[in-house]
Design a protein around this motif. Sequence first.
Motif, mmCIF file in Angstrom:
data_model
loop_
_atom_site.group_PDB
_atom_site.id
_atom_site.type_symbol
_atom_site.label_atom_id
_atom_site.label_comp_id
_atom_site.label_asym_id
_atom_site.label_seq_id
_atom_site.Cartn_x
_atom_site.Cartn_y
_atom_site.Cartn_z
ATOM 1 N N GLY A 308 -5.952 -10.041 -3.026
ATOM 2 C CA GLY A 308 -5.354 -8.770 -2.632
ATOM 3 C C GLY A 308 -6.268 -7.866 -1.836
ATOM 4 N N VAL A 309 -5.667 -6.768 -1.397
ATOM 5 C CA VAL A 309 -6.349 -5.706 -0.644
ATOM 6 C C VAL A 309 -5.854 -4.379 -1.181
ATOM 7 C CG1 VAL A 309 -6.638 -4.605 1.590
ATOM 8 C CG2 VAL A 309 -6.529 -7.081 1.456
ATOM 9 N N ILE A 310 -6.766 -3.495 -1.491
ATOM 10 C CA ILE A 310 -6.366 -2.138 -1.890
ATOM 11 C C ILE A 310 -7.265 -1.137 -1.174
ATOM 12 C CG2 ILE A 310 -5.485 -2.789 -4.167
ATOM 13 C CD1 ILE A 310 -8.131 -1.642 -5.301
ATOM 14 N N GLU A 311 -6.756 0.084 -1.048
ATOM 15 C CA GLU A 311 -7.585 1.169 -0.516
ATOM 16 C C GLU A 311 -7.396 2.407 -1.374
ATOM 17 O OE1 GLU A 311 -6.615 2.664 3.304
ATOM 18 O OE2 GLU A 311 -4.511 2.088 3.201
ATOM 19 N N SER A 312 -8.473 3.160 -1.505
ATOM 20 C CA SER A 312 -8.445 4.339 -2.360
ATOM 21 C C SER A 312 -9.487 5.332 -1.860
ATOM 22 C CB SER A 312 -8.753 3.948 -3.812
ATOM 23 O OG SER A 312 -9.000 5.096 -4.607
ATOM 24 N N ASN A 313 -9.187 6.604 -2.002
ATOM 25 C CA ASN A 313 -10.143 7.652 -1.652
ATOM 26 C C ASN A 313 -10.873 8.199 -2.873
ATOM 27 O OD1 ASN A 313 -9.428 7.456 1.029
ATOM 28 N ND2 ASN A 313 -7.928 9.118 0.931
#
Length: 634
Positions: A308-313
């Motif tokens: 998977g791929v996730i993005e978060s700030n």
Amino acid sequence: MSEGATTEPTPAENLRTTEVDLGGLVNVLATHLYSTPLVALRELVQNAHDSHTRRLLEDPDGEHRPLIRVRADAARRTVAIEDTGAGLTEPEIHAYLATVGTGYTRMLRELTGNQELIGAFGLGFLSAFSVADEVTVTTTSHREPQLGHRYRSRGGEHYQVEPVPARPQPGTVVELALKAEHAHLADEHALREVLGRYCVLLPIPVFVGEDEQPVNAVQVPWRQQVAGDRHAARMRFATAFGRRFEPLTAFPVGPSEGATDAVGLLWVQDGGTYGSSDNRDLAVYLRGMLLAEDARDLLPSWAGFIGGVIESNRLTPTASREDLQRDDHYRALQQVLADAVVDGLYETARLRPAAWRRILTRHGQDLLGAALCDERLFTLLADDVPVPTSQGDLTAGGLRAAGGGAVHVALGSGGGFEEMLYRAMRVPIARGDRYAVLPFLRRYAQLRGCRLVELGSEQGNRELFRDPERPLPPEESAWLAGALADPGEQLVPARFDPPGLPLVLVPDREAELKARIEDDQAETRIPSAALRLARAFTARTDGEVRARLYLNLACPAVQDLLAAYRAGHTGSATAAGLLRSLKVIMAAASTGPAEGDLGAALAGVGTAVSALTAAVPAGLPNVPDSPGDLREQA
């Protein structure tokens, strides 16, 4: 110092300033802060991205076509990163570019609250010196479009700035004169591969060489409105991003209210997993730039088949920006991802039966273990996940139906007499020696309220090998034990199906385990904690009985043998020897070591047959030569 004593303040005249070896510090930060020289490309492209974001913040009404272009020159051994961003004034070069730890981007984000700015520590530019002998920065600020400046440094400890003609448009070019050992970076094909992964989520197009198509042209399904089949768009992204395995299905990760802002995509990989293998593959992006290439610990330990791929700030990077701080946001994201995997599998089972069947077939072994780790998964998988059996893969429900309402599981690997017994019973037997099979079936039997027969355990053997109708006299038991059993085997008179099978040799699994863990090499092969637990478990057995030889008193051949012994018939010892030879031959086919000499057993069969045929009284009809002869005599 005595209790209660206080430390006197140090006089101001005795205070000294800590000296910093700038050359040593730059070397450590540039060379040892990052795990791979490829990070230099990431950091410099990130700086270019932030330069564009800064220009949009400072000049929102100005004409600005953002792009980043990376060029390589193998002949000159250089790589150049060009942007059309804000550029730098000469004071900004001294204040930010040439000052370690001072990050203008961080200050700008704190002032404006803009979360698209990536930089945090003011260290990224130093990464250039990990791959380059010399770094040259040519820049023109959008605030002073008529001026140009050139920064040049070898090693990062000393630098010079000189005026140059202004660039045709504001922006910056960072040129790296690569060290000899990093000359392979001056290859545009390699740059496309690396930047295609680092920059896939950046909103600003990143080009390599004179390419007209940016390396980050792939559609990001959770950022854009997708026309048509959303699942098809997810699968396209997973296929483009996945490095090793084809995705079988893909499902979204959404923000969790009050827990995490993470968004992204997870998918089930078409890669073989079994037991302890771990193919978890998760990339984490922070504000669009790759932060952690291998963040597998964010996924559940049982999800060895998930990519998977996730993005978060909200995640906090380490100073190297190659890992994450294990803080509250990190732990909250772990739970969010576990929930996303479970929800995604439920969705697949409900909406995509073909993909669900492929997942069960491909990852059945892993899913058995996963079901034991999460009650929601057990509910989903209890009647669907395949279990390895003596008759191929079957579901637990199929095992139960074929076993007349009971689930049969062998604690050993079968073979020899056990395998013959299972086939003769015509009941599929689950392979309890395989990963997670036994605890899964125990949980299943508890959930469904059905009987579980564990073959090889004391209780399971009691169900399979019933007590005889009448116990044998001690003299007969002693004779049979001497005639049939080898050292380490215990003769157990019993009744079992099928009646045509005279005897079965069943290894004692606890004795086998005890022998393995008491082996001289066990200390080197088995972790100490596991070894202590195993030894505590096997302490209840002395290991003297290595196998039990169950003698089937319901078998006509055994009944005839006993009748001959009681009558004092001379052939009883020969018949017993034939059965003993049969036992040794069958045990030799098992997975464990056989007691007795196989060669002697084979010879014993011939001897017994010769002795029995020699005892045939004269005048009996000859043995027919063919089935036709047998029918004629009848």
